[in-house]
Design an enzyme around this catalytic site. Structure first.
Site, PDB file in Angstrom:
ATOM      1  CG  ASP A   1       6.397   4.887   6.391  1.00  0.00           C
ATOM      2  OD1 ASP A   1       5.996   5.621   5.477  1.00  0.00           O
ATOM      3  OD2 ASP A   1       5.671   4.028   6.932  1.00  0.00           O
TER       4      ASP A   1
ATOM      5  CD  GLU B   1       1.479  -1.813   4.491  1.00  0.00           C
ATOM      6  OE1 GLU B   1       1.214  -0.942   3.642  1.00  0.00           O
ATOM      7  OE2 GLU B   1       2.200  -1.589   5.474  1.00  0.00           O
TER       8      GLU B   1
ATOM      9  CG  ASP C   1       4.198  -2.622   1.267  1.00  0.00           C
ATOM     10  OD1 ASP C   1       3.939  -1.505   0.785  1.00  0.00           O
ATOM     11  OD2 ASP C   1       3.657  -3.055   2.304  1.00  0.00           O
TER      12      ASP C   1
ATOM     13  CE  LYS D   1       5.271  -2.310   4.842  1.00  0.00           C
ATOM     14  NZ  LYS D   1       4.875  -1.158   3.990  1.00  0.00           N
ATOM     15  N   GLY D   2       3.648   1.631   7.734  1.00  0.00           N
ATOM     16  CA  GLY D   2       2.367   2.004   8.326  1.00  0.00           C
ATOM     17  C   GLY D   2       2.055   3.477   8.251  1.00  0.00           C
TER      18      GLY D   2
ATOM     19  CB  THR E   1      -0.880   0.006   1.274  1.00  0.00           C
ATOM     20  OG1 THR E   1      -1.733  -1.142   1.239  1.00  0.00           O
ATOM     21  CG2 THR E   1      -1.752   1.252   1.355  1.00  0.00           C
ATOM     22  N   GLY E   2       0.394   2.295  -0.662  1.00  0.00           N
ATOM     23  CA  GLY E   2       1.102   3.580  -0.596  1.00  0.00           C
ATOM     24  C   GLY E   2       1.340   4.167  -1.972  1.00  0.00           C
TER      25      GLY E   2
ATOM     26  CE  LYS F   1       9.636   6.987   1.853  1.00  0.00           C
ATOM     27  NZ  LYS F   1       8.706   6.073   1.300  1.00  0.00           N
TER      28      LYS F   1
END
Ligand code: 5RP
Length: 220
Positions: free
Chosen positions: A84, A103, A81, A94-95, A28-29, A121
């Protein structure tokens, strides 16, 4: 190149790792959105996808890619994926988009985790990005007190509800010198669904996009 162009370069490099006839694990993202758009170009070569969020499911479906229920799938060869933050041992935070629990579940069923990131990152030590923790709503205050006892500053993500109907508490200022033990410790707090440290099961391959191109790095 802009950060978004770097995200796109990393995302498109991940298409090289997709196996013909397979079901693809999809994160996701904004970086993953580029991956999904790229995957659309090879949709006739894959069976479909398992998705980690309602947002990714919607985007996959809009491209005509079949989205499977994870419960109907035994194993997934590749999960793609973003992150962050990612450290030298390929542990991640992540999140940022709030999809951490799904995830982590899809990643757990996947043989290989391919992380797609722009170079910003990559960090030496995790923790400058606030650590997201998914929390059962009635446990919000209890969990916040426990997270403060660990030395962080918990802040409720205002106006946000996860796809699972829960809340996100973002923990600022945590010193994460040992990501595996911090991941385990936070998961032991009653009321925590999961936390955004992906250390126990980190990435296997990092596709890191910088101004010189996309580096393909195996987990050390
Ligand atoms: C969502 C995530 C994302 O992978 C992470 O937040 C990175 O997002 P982006 O690709 O938009 O920078 O964990 O829950």
């Amino acid at each position: 190149m802009t950060q978004d162009e770097l995200k796109k370069a990393a995302a498109l490099a991940a298409l090289d790792y997709i196996e013909d006839g397979s079901i693809v694990g999809v994160g996701t993202g904004s970086t993953v959105n580029h991956f999904i758009d790229g995957l659309a170009g090879m949709r006739n070569r894959i069976r479909g996808a398992v998705s980690s969020s309602e947002a990714s499911s919607k985007r996959l479906a809009a491209h005509g890619i079949q989205v499977f229920d994870l419960n109907d799938i035994d194993s997934i060869p590749v999960y793609v994926d973003g992150a962050d933050e990612i450290d030298g041992g390929f542990a991640m935070i992540k999140g940022g988009g709030g999809a951490l629990t799904r995830e982590k579940i899809v990643a757990a069923v996947s043989k290989r985790f391919v992380c797609i990131c722009d170079a910003s990152k990559r960090v030496l030590t995790l923790g400058r990005f606030p650590l997201p923790v998914e929390v059962i709503p009635m446990a919000r205050s209890h969990v916040a007190r426990e997270l403060a006892r660990l030395g962080g500053e918990p802040r409720l993500r205002e106006g946000f509800v996860t796809d699972n109907g829960n809340l996100i508490v973002d923990v600022h200022g945590l010193a994460i010198s040992d990501p595996v033990s911090t991941e385990t410790r936070i998961n032991q707090i009653v009321g925590v669904v999961t936390n955004g440290l992906f250390a126990e099961r980190g990435a296997d391959l990092l596709l890191l996009a910088g101004s010189q191109g996309v580096e393909r790095l195996q987990r050390p």
